[in-house]
Scaffold this active site. Sequence first.
Site, PDB file in Angstrom:
ATOM      1  N   CYS A 348       0.830  -1.202   0.000  1.00 46.87           N
ATOM      2  CA  CYS A 348       0.000   0.000   0.000  1.00 46.87           C
ATOM      3  C   CYS A 348       0.874   1.267   0.000  1.00 46.87           C
ATOM      4  O   CYS A 348       1.528   1.559  -0.986  1.00 46.87           O
ATOM      5  CB  CYS A 348      -0.971  -0.038   1.168  1.00 46.87           C
ATOM      6  N   HIS A 445      -3.980  -5.651   0.830  1.00 46.60           N
ATOM      7  CA  HIS A 445      -3.627  -6.060   2.185  1.00 46.60           C
ATOM      8  C   HIS A 445      -4.125  -7.479   2.443  1.00 46.60           C
ATOM      9  O   HIS A 445      -5.099  -7.929   1.841  1.00 46.60           O
ATOM     10  CB  HIS A 445      -4.281  -5.140   3.221  1.00 46.60           C
TER      11      HIS A 445
END
Length: 506
Positions: A348, A445
């Site tokens: 991310c 994630h």
Amino acid sequence: MVSGGAGKGRVPAVMFQGTGSDVGKSLIVAGLCRLFARRGLIVRPFKPQNMSNNAAVTTDGGEIGRAQALQARAAFAPASVHMNPVLLKPESERGAQVVVQGVRRESIGAAGYQALKPALMPAVLDSFARIEAEADLVLVEGAGSPAEINLRGGDIANMGFAHAAGVPVVMVGDIDRGGVIASLVGTRAVVPEADAALIRGFLVNRFRGDPALFASGMAAIEARTGWRALGLVPWFAAAAALPAEDALSLERSAAGGPESHGSGRALQVVVLRLPRMANFDDLDPLAAEPQVRVRFLKAGEAVPGDADLVVLPGSKATIADLAVLRAQGWDIDIRAHVRRGGRVLGLCGGYQMLGRTIADPEGVEGPAGTAAGLGLLDVDTVLSGDKVTRPVYARDIASGETVAGYEIHLGRTEGPDRARPLIDLGGRTDGARSPDDLVAGTYVHGLFASDGFRRRFLAGLGTASTAGYEAGVETALDGLAAHLEQHLDIEALLAIAADRPPCPRC
């Protein structure tokens, strides 16, 4: 048997507040959710306000605190934005992003949030009513401590909510940090009498040793507070298998994993511990592997020369954390690591840092501008105010393994290295890899929680996977439930939950 739910009158509910942060409230609630769900109750968790950069994405695309997602799992319930209607995600020492009922509302400073809190109470009570309507029992978690009486005005996280919703309170103290008698008795001494009247009992968490040695301590707390002693909970080591709520837990944990396993050397995974690190539980499944050692690198520590994998984790303030990374000299260490043939993975915000540039033209994270990235991936990122929050069910391109995770980010990343993506999302792809495959990044994630993906990933690093992560979480939740049933007065807790005080809206 507790009864409640829609059309059954007021639903039994009890709120667990603590003498401070990180006293174990989240895991107490998670264990009780599993305990009561195993008894056949429809139990739901609720936390009016949470502050954490460890967030989870709900099935409807909102975001809540990771702890409430774990509690929902413990209760065999889908995670809902109404389980955590106000989520604060720190972006600086004095400011945070405010998420209300799963949706990003604004970024605000600490003083501004104090003024905003009363306006958030209607949303909190609306969410609580929705949770009540589907439950037989609601287990509520407070935030911080009601002893922080300087924050009592406009409170929505602890006693302010308990009064508004008419929910009795149980106090949680942590004996492992020391001073538990003083912290519990001191809480009784400083809270206003009207608030103290809501507190019906207490429990002491994380005890080590012979419980008989603290019997007089429990009696002293009971005598000085007037609260009922509900139990002394011994340290539960298996809780290490459960996702932690925030970075405070890292201060209490070891680096994770062995220096070596059997006759072989353990895989060395180094994670850069950045000030606004987010969703660091991405690494929990790796830390659970016997052949892997995960180390969170602190400020002032160099990336070790024997590291096999360096991970740049998610960040709530990517450009600011990138500046910290450079100030620590970690950019130099990472380039040396890659020259030695070491692998780098960005997750991310960490993925964004690996690129050539990060542009913030709207000032989403701070002052508008563009920062140079590490240049290890040939991609560029533009941040925007449109936040992506969605669950992901996809395929790892390299291995073909099915993966389940979630996206939660601001910004879009494009460039030549995107031609070598990591994840096939069915109609679109995610992530990028360098031509030599040493550097990679992704917005997804939770990948390592998928056992097949983790097994193939570790095999590519010359290490075998022997752990079943999701099964381990379930085993830990069941064990925690049994542990609490053994050491707490469960029938007294149910009686407290059923005896709810009046509330203005009832």
